[in-house]
Design a protein around this motif. Structure first.
Motif, PDB file in Angstrom:
ATOM      1  N   GLY A   1       0.820  -1.211   0.000  1.00  0.00           N
ATOM      2  CA  GLY A   1       0.000   0.000   0.000  1.00  0.00           C
ATOM      3  C   GLY A   1       0.846   1.248   0.000  1.00  0.00           C
ATOM      4  N   ARG A   2       1.939   1.237   0.757  1.00  0.00           N
ATOM      5  CA  ARG A   2       2.834   2.388   0.794  1.00  0.00           C
ATOM      6  C   ARG A   2       3.466   2.591  -0.573  1.00  0.00           C
ATOM      7  NH1 ARG A   2       8.049   3.446   1.032  1.00  0.00           N
ATOM      8  NH2 ARG A   2       8.771   5.296   2.094  1.00  0.00           N
ATOM      9  N   THR A   3       3.898   1.514  -1.196  1.00  0.00           N
ATOM     10  CA  THR A   3       4.520   1.609  -2.511  1.00  0.00           C
ATOM     11  C   THR A   3       3.529   2.146  -3.529  1.00  0.00           C
ATOM     12  OG1 THR A   3       5.951  -0.239  -1.973  1.00  0.00           O
ATOM     13  CG2 THR A   3       5.716   0.292  -4.289  1.00  0.00           C
ATOM     14  N   VAL A   4       2.314   1.659  -3.466  1.00  0.00           N
ATOM     15  CA  VAL A   4       1.295   2.109  -4.408  1.00  0.00           C
ATOM     16  C   VAL A   4       0.991   3.590  -4.210  1.00  0.00           C
ATOM     17  CG1 VAL A   4      -1.149   1.862  -5.002  1.00  0.00           C
ATOM     18  CG2 VAL A   4       0.279  -0.152  -4.737  1.00  0.00           C
ATOM     19  N   ALA A   5       1.022   4.057  -2.974  1.00  0.00           N
ATOM     20  CA  ALA A   5       0.704   5.454  -2.705  1.00  0.00           C
ATOM     21  C   ALA A   5       1.872   6.391  -2.959  1.00  0.00           C
ATOM     22  CB  ALA A   5       0.239   5.601  -1.258  1.00  0.00           C
ATOM     23  N   VAL A   6       3.089   5.959  -2.720  1.00  0.00           N
ATOM     24  CA  VAL A   6       4.245   6.853  -2.775  1.00  0.00           C
ATOM     25  C   VAL A   6       4.829   6.984  -4.175  1.00  0.00           C
ATOM     26  CG1 VAL A   6       6.626   7.114  -1.962  1.00  0.00           C
ATOM     27  CG2 VAL A   6       4.825   6.541  -0.358  1.00  0.00           C
ATOM     28  N   GLU A   7       4.876   5.918  -4.930  1.00  0.00           N
ATOM     29  CA  GLU A   7       5.533   5.956  -6.235  1.00  0.00           C
ATOM     30  C   GLU A   7       4.926   6.975  -7.212  1.00  0.00           C
ATOM     31  OE1 GLU A   7       8.470   4.667  -7.213  1.00  0.00           O
ATOM     32  OE2 GLU A   7       8.633   4.120  -5.113  1.00  0.00           O
ATOM     33  N   PRO A   8       3.607   7.096  -7.322  1.00  0.00           N
ATOM     34  CA  PRO A   8       3.070   8.124  -8.225  1.00  0.00           C
ATOM     35  C   PRO A   8       3.413   9.546  -7.772  1.00  0.00           C
ATOM     36  CG  PRO A   8       1.390   6.503  -7.756  1.00  0.00           C
ATOM     37  CD  PRO A   8       2.538   6.214  -6.839  1.00  0.00           C
TER      38      PRO A   8
END
Length: 92
Positions: A33-40
């Motif tokens: 979830g963190r990766t999905v939220a932070v990368e964009p």
């Protein structure tokens, strides 16, 4: 009409899943979830840091009036924030 229930009961699921398994599953979800939220956000910041100078350099070349000074300072601050947020985009 008999309806077959293909879902396991709550007790079966509870017994099958021990606490360490649940903790591992939830920690993996949190990282995902963190990766999905932070990368964009990192991507947008990275490309904004590239594009923003194309906006404020012509303003500098054309001269700065009092009204344009606040816009220029805002663009410079936005560029600094974009540089900080997007500095490690694509490094993985």
């Amino acid at each position: 009409m008999s309806q077959s229930n293909s879902l396991p009961s709550v007790a079966t699921v509870r017994d099958a899943m021990t606490r360490p398994q649940l903790k591992n599953a939830l920690s993996g979800l949190t990282v995902t979830g963190r990766t999905v939220a932070v990368e964009p956000i990192k991507a947008a910041a990275f490309y904004s840091a590239i594009v923003l100078p194309l906006v404020y350099l012509p303003m500098l070349a054309g001269g700065i009036s009092t009204g344009k000074l606040t816009v220029l300072v805002g663009l410079l601050l936005a560029n600094a924030a974009a540089l900080v947020l997007g500095h490690d985009y694509g490094s993985n």
